[in-house]
Motif scaffolding. Structure first.
Motif, PDB file in Angstrom:
ATOM      1  N   GLY A 282       2.938  18.860 -42.253  1.00  0.00           N
ATOM      2  CA  GLY A 282       4.320  19.091 -41.850  1.00  0.00           C
ATOM      3  C   GLY A 282       4.633  18.479 -40.504  1.00  0.00           C
ATOM      4  N   THR A 283       3.684  18.593 -39.591  1.00  0.00           N
ATOM      5  CA  THR A 283       3.876  18.008 -38.260  1.00  0.00           C
ATOM      6  C   THR A 283       3.966  16.489 -38.342  1.00  0.00           C
ATOM      7  OG1 THR A 283       2.636  19.841 -37.283  1.00  0.00           O
ATOM      8  CG2 THR A 283       2.915  17.868 -35.939  1.00  0.00           C
ATOM      9  N   ILE A 284       3.091  15.884 -39.135  1.00  0.00           N
ATOM     10  CA  ILE A 284       3.112  14.423 -39.302  1.00  0.00           C
ATOM     11  C   ILE A 284       4.429  13.976 -39.930  1.00  0.00           C
ATOM     12  CG2 ILE A 284       2.033  12.494 -40.520  1.00  0.00           C
ATOM     13  CD1 ILE A 284      -0.637  14.000 -40.253  1.00  0.00           C
ATOM     14  N   PHE A 285       4.874  14.712 -40.941  1.00  0.00           N
ATOM     15  CA  PHE A 285       6.127  14.362 -41.612  1.00  0.00           C
ATOM     16  C   PHE A 285       7.311  14.439 -40.644  1.00  0.00           C
ATOM     17  CE2 PHE A 285       9.903  15.787 -43.965  1.00  0.00           C
ATOM     18  CZ  PHE A 285      10.068  14.703 -44.821  1.00  0.00           C
ATOM     19  N   TYR A 287       7.185  14.198 -37.419  1.00  0.00           N
ATOM     20  CA  TYR A 287       7.034  13.141 -36.405  1.00  0.00           C
ATOM     21  C   TYR A 287       7.555  11.805 -36.940  1.00  0.00           C
ATOM     22  CZ  TYR A 287       4.819   9.856 -33.209  1.00  0.00           C
ATOM     23  OH  TYR A 287       4.585   8.839 -32.320  1.00  0.00           O
ATOM     24  N   ILE A 288       7.210  11.504 -38.198  1.00  0.00           N
ATOM     25  CA  ILE A 288       7.677  10.252 -38.808  1.00  0.00           C
ATOM     26  C   ILE A 288       9.200  10.254 -38.929  1.00  0.00           C
ATOM     27  CG2 ILE A 288       7.642   8.892 -40.936  1.00  0.00           C
ATOM     28  CD1 ILE A 288       4.735   9.793 -41.320  1.00  0.00           C
ATOM     29  N   CYS A 292      11.772   7.628 -37.166  1.00  0.00           N
ATOM     30  CA  CYS A 292      12.709   6.832 -37.964  1.00  0.00           C
ATOM     31  C   CYS A 292      14.144   7.027 -37.485  1.00  0.00           C
ATOM     32  CB  CYS A 292      12.591   7.194 -39.439  1.00  0.00           C
ATOM     33  SG  CYS A 292      11.040   6.668 -40.203  1.00  0.00           S
ATOM     34  N   CYS A 293      14.505   8.279 -37.223  1.00  0.00           N
ATOM     35  CA  CYS A 293      15.861   8.571 -36.747  1.00  0.00           C
ATOM     36  C   CYS A 293      16.111   7.926 -35.390  1.00  0.00           C
ATOM     37  CB  CYS A 293      16.075  10.076 -36.666  1.00  0.00           C
ATOM     38  SG  CYS A 293      16.124  10.895 -38.271  1.00  0.00           S
ATOM     39  N   LYS A 294      15.118   7.989 -34.544  1.00  0.00           N
ATOM     40  CA  LYS A 294      15.262   7.407 -33.208  1.00  0.00           C
ATOM     41  C   LYS A 294      15.412   5.892 -33.285  1.00  0.00           C
ATOM     42  CE  LYS A 294      13.312   7.884 -28.597  1.00  0.00           C
ATOM     43  NZ  LYS A 294      12.185   8.434 -27.791  1.00  0.00           N
TER      44      LYS A 294
END
Length: 302
Positions: A282-285, A287-288, A292-294
């Motif tokens: 969940g943390t990795i997801f 973070y990705i 992507c949003c940034k």
């Protein structure tokens, strides 16, 4: 009273459920009027009623109880009732009998072939062993309740004090009987927390509950299942074996510590699996997604 008397798993190696401690030695060689009266009846035709050695039945309850029982006898022609009264309860019964308004009720209650009154101590375990007993009308003290269930007898509960109320609720919820005591609502319990012992019931409720249990085999089957669970657990015999085993091992059962108890707390409660399969992915997801949003926001600005 547990939801089920059979608990195959134990939370600690020094704890073990052994069932009800009911004396399993049969009582034999009893030959008296009560014996002959019980044995003269067909199987599953007697309602046995007993209320302990200290319970005192108020006049109003006794009046409704006796009226309900009399009406039940008129409804079920093949039924009989054994009433065991002690102390002042016998006198209260006689007063109620004299004050009955219905002559038909009084007549059937005086029919010695259908109604047996015992004034004093009776061999309860011996009575419950008989196949002639179909329902046990009881105050539902723990000892009486366990004996009844051990011998496959559904209960109709009329509690008076202490644990009898919780026993009655459990028996009703487990479908091994019914209760004349109806628990008050949460609001009533908050307003008058100690008035539940002053409950009342009607003669009609006595009759209806007995008729429901009389005609519904599910109560008998539920009592039989619970009896099997109690006997499988071992009771007194198994307790003796466990104590002897404990003594022979010098009082040390640590070698029987469950494997789960040897694990660190995070493994015992599977926090490590929770972290590996839920928290970390969940943390990795997240973070990705954040990256992507940034990146999209930066592209729009450019």
């Amino acid at each position: 009273m547990p939801a089920s008397f059979f608990t195959p798993l134990y939370s600690h190696h020094y704890s073990k459920y052994l069932g009800a401690f009911v004396d399993e030695i049969p009582i034999t060689n009893i030959n008296n009027d009560l014996t002959r009266w019980i044995q003269s009846k067909p199987d599953d035709t007697i309602v046995y009623s007993a209320f302990g050695s200290t319970s005192i039945i108020p006049y109003e309850r006794m009046y409704n109880l006796i009226n309900g029982l009399a009406n039940f006898l008129l409804e079920e022609d093949d039924s009989s009732i054994l009433l065991a009264f002690r102390n002042v309860n016998y006198d209260t019964y006689q007063t109620v009998l004299a004050n009955l308004n219905d002559d038909e009720f009084r007549k059937i209650l005086k029919n010695e072939d259908r109604v047996r009154i015992e004034n004093g101590f009776v061999q309860q375990k011996w009575i419950l062993q008989h196949n002639q007993i179909k329902i046990f009308l009881s105050h539902c003290g723990m000892g009486s309740a366990l004996e009844a269930l051990y011998y496959n007898k559904p209960l109709l509960c009329m509690p008076f004090c202490l644990d009898q109320f919780s026993n009655a609720i459990a028996i009703d919820n487990l479908d091994v009987g019914q209760s004349l005591f109806v628990p008050p609502s949460l609001w009533q319990s908050l307003i008058k927390p100690y008035d539940f012992a002053k409950y009342t019931f009607t003669a009609a409720s006595v009759t209806n509950k007995l008729l429901a249990m009389w005609s519904n085999v599910l109560y008998k089957e539920a009592a039989e299942r619970m009896s099997l669970e109690m006997k499988y657990a071992g009771g007194v015999k198994q307790a003796v074996k466990e104590i002897e085993f404990f003594v022979h091992l010098g009082g040390d059962l640590d070698r029987f510590t469950p494997f789960s108890s040897t694990l660190p707390f995070y493994q015992r409660y599977m926090f490590d699996l929770l972290f590996v399969f839920i928290v970390l992915p969940g943390t990795i997801f997240l973070y990705i997604c954040f990256k992507c949003c940034k990146r999209r926001q930066k592209s729009k600005i450019d």
